[in-house]
Scaffold this motif. Structure first.
Motif, short mmCIF file in Angstrom:
data_model
loop_
_atom_site.label_atom_id
_atom_site.label_comp_id
_atom_site.label_asym_id
_atom_site.label_seq_id
_atom_site.Cartn_x
_atom_site.Cartn_y
_atom_site.Cartn_z
N ARG A 11 0.84 -1.21 0.00
CA ARG A 11 0.00 0.00 0.00
C ARG A 11 0.87 1.25 0.00
NH1 ARG A 11 -2.58 -0.83 4.46
NH2 ARG A 11 -1.08 0.34 5.70
N ASP A 12 1.89 1.26 0.84
CA ASP A 12 2.77 2.42 0.93
C ASP A 12 3.52 2.64 -0.38
OD1 ASP A 12 1.90 2.74 3.52
OD2 ASP A 12 3.70 1.87 4.42
N ALA A 13 3.96 1.57 -1.00
CA ALA A 13 4.68 1.69 -2.28
C ALA A 13 3.76 2.26 -3.36
CB ALA A 13 5.22 0.33 -2.72
N LEU A 14 2.51 1.83 -3.39
CA LEU A 14 1.57 2.36 -4.37
C LEU A 14 1.27 3.83 -4.09
CD1 LEU A 14 -0.26 1.90 -6.79
CD2 LEU A 14 -2.03 1.10 -5.21
N LEU A 15 1.03 4.16 -2.84
CA LEU A 15 0.73 5.55 -2.50
C LEU A 15 1.93 6.46 -2.73
CD1 LEU A 15 -1.42 5.02 0.71
CD2 LEU A 15 -2.21 5.68 -1.57
N ASP A 16 3.14 5.92 -2.60
CA ASP A 16 4.36 6.71 -2.83
C ASP A 16 4.53 7.10 -4.29
OD1 ASP A 16 5.03 6.76 -0.18
OD2 ASP A 16 6.54 5.16 -0.31
N THR A 17 3.74 6.53 -5.19
CA THR A 17 3.84 6.92 -6.61
C THR A 17 3.19 8.27 -6.86
OG1 THR A 17 1.79 5.76 -7.24
CG2 THR A 17 3.87 4.51 -7.40
N GLY A 18 2.54 8.83 -5.85
CA GLY A 18 1.95 10.16 -5.97
C GLY A 18 0.87 10.19 -7.03
N ASP A 19 0.98 11.15 -7.94
CA ASP A 19 -0.01 11.29 -9.01
C ASP A 19 0.56 10.83 -10.36
OD1 ASP A 19 -2.04 12.33 -7.40
OD2 ASP A 19 -1.19 14.34 -7.51
N GLU A 20 1.66 10.10 -10.31
CA GLU A 20 2.28 9.62 -11.55
C GLU A 20 1.35 8.67 -12.29
OE1 GLU A 20 5.26 10.43 -12.94
OE2 GLU A 20 5.43 11.93 -11.36
N GLU A 21 1.37 8.76 -13.62
CA GLU A 21 0.65 7.79 -14.43
C GLU A 21 1.39 6.47 -14.36
OE1 GLU A 21 -1.11 7.16 -18.94
OE2 GLU A 21 0.41 8.71 -18.60
N LEU A 22 0.67 5.40 -14.09
CA LEU A 22 1.28 4.08 -13.99
C LEU A 22 1.01 3.32 -15.28
CD1 LEU A 22 0.24 3.20 -10.34
CD2 LEU A 22 2.36 4.26 -11.15
N ILE A 23 2.08 2.84 -15.89
CA ILE A 23 1.98 2.11 -17.15
C ILE A 23 2.72 0.79 -16.99
CG2 ILE A 23 2.60 2.10 -19.60
CD1 ILE A 23 2.48 5.19 -19.46
N GLU A 24 2.04 -0.29 -17.28
CA GLU A 24 2.65 -1.61 -17.23
C GLU A 24 3.57 -1.77 -18.44
OE1 GLU A 24 3.69 -5.60 -16.54
OE2 GLU A 24 3.09 -3.97 -15.24
N GLN A 36 4.21 -3.22 -27.73
CA GLN A 36 5.54 -2.97 -28.28
C GLN A 36 5.78 -1.51 -28.68
OE1 GLN A 36 6.54 -5.49 -31.57
NE2 GLN A 36 8.70 -5.01 -31.43
N LEU A 37 4.76 -0.86 -29.21
CA LEU A 37 4.93 0.52 -29.68
C LEU A 37 4.30 1.54 -28.72
CD1 LEU A 37 4.20 -0.06 -33.47
CD2 LEU A 37 6.42 0.08 -32.32
N GLY A 38 3.88 1.09 -27.55
CA GLY A 38 3.31 2.01 -26.57
C GLY A 38 1.83 2.29 -26.75
N GLY A 39 1.18 1.59 -27.65
CA GLY A 39 -0.23 1.85 -27.90
C GLY A 39 -1.16 0.89 -27.19
N GLY A 40 -0.63 0.08 -26.28
CA GLY A 40 -1.46 -0.87 -25.55
C GLY A 40 -2.36 -0.17 -24.54
N GLN A 41 -3.30 -0.91 -24.01
CA GLN A 41 -4.29 -0.33 -23.10
C GLN A 41 -3.76 -0.14 -21.67
OE1 GLN A 41 -8.35 -1.90 -23.46
NE2 GLN A 41 -7.59 -3.10 -25.18
N SER A 42 -2.73 -0.86 -21.30
CA SER A 42 -2.15 -0.78 -19.95
C SER A 42 -3.22 -0.85 -18.87
CB SER A 42 -1.30 0.47 -19.78
OG SER A 42 -0.55 0.39 -18.58
N MET A 43 -4.07 -1.86 -18.98
CA MET A 43 -5.16 -2.00 -18.01
C MET A 43 -4.64 -2.21 -16.59
SD MET A 43 -7.88 -1.34 -19.59
CE MET A 43 -9.06 -1.78 -18.36
N LEU A 44 -3.50 -2.88 -16.44
CA LEU A 44 -2.95 -3.05 -15.09
C LEU A 44 -2.61 -1.69 -14.48
CD1 LEU A 44 -2.06 -4.77 -12.75
CD2 LEU A 44 0.14 -5.06 -13.87
N GLY A 45 -2.00 -0.82 -15.24
CA GLY A 45 -1.69 0.52 -14.75
C GLY A 45 -2.95 1.28 -14.37
#
Length: 60
Positions: A11-24, A36-45
């Protein structure tokens, strides 16, 4: 959500990401990752960012 409410270190590690966009960074996965080209959906992020917001809002 259960993983982050059960394990304070995660939880702390996730909250420490602040407002950064998370991309898998998964170049071979276009649904869960960035693809491969950055156009994926990144649903995990996206799910992690939703979870982070819920944790901030006091959700469980």
């Amino acid at each position: 959500m259960a993983k982050f409410t059960t394990h304070a270190n995660l939880r702390d590690a996730l909250l420490d990401t602040g407002d950064e966009e998370l991309i898998e960074n998964a170049p071979t996965d276009y649904f869960w990752g960035c693809g491969q080209l950055g156009g994926g959906q990144s649903m995990l992020g996206k799910l992690l960012m939703e979870t982070r917001k819920a944790l901030r809002d006091g959700g469980q």
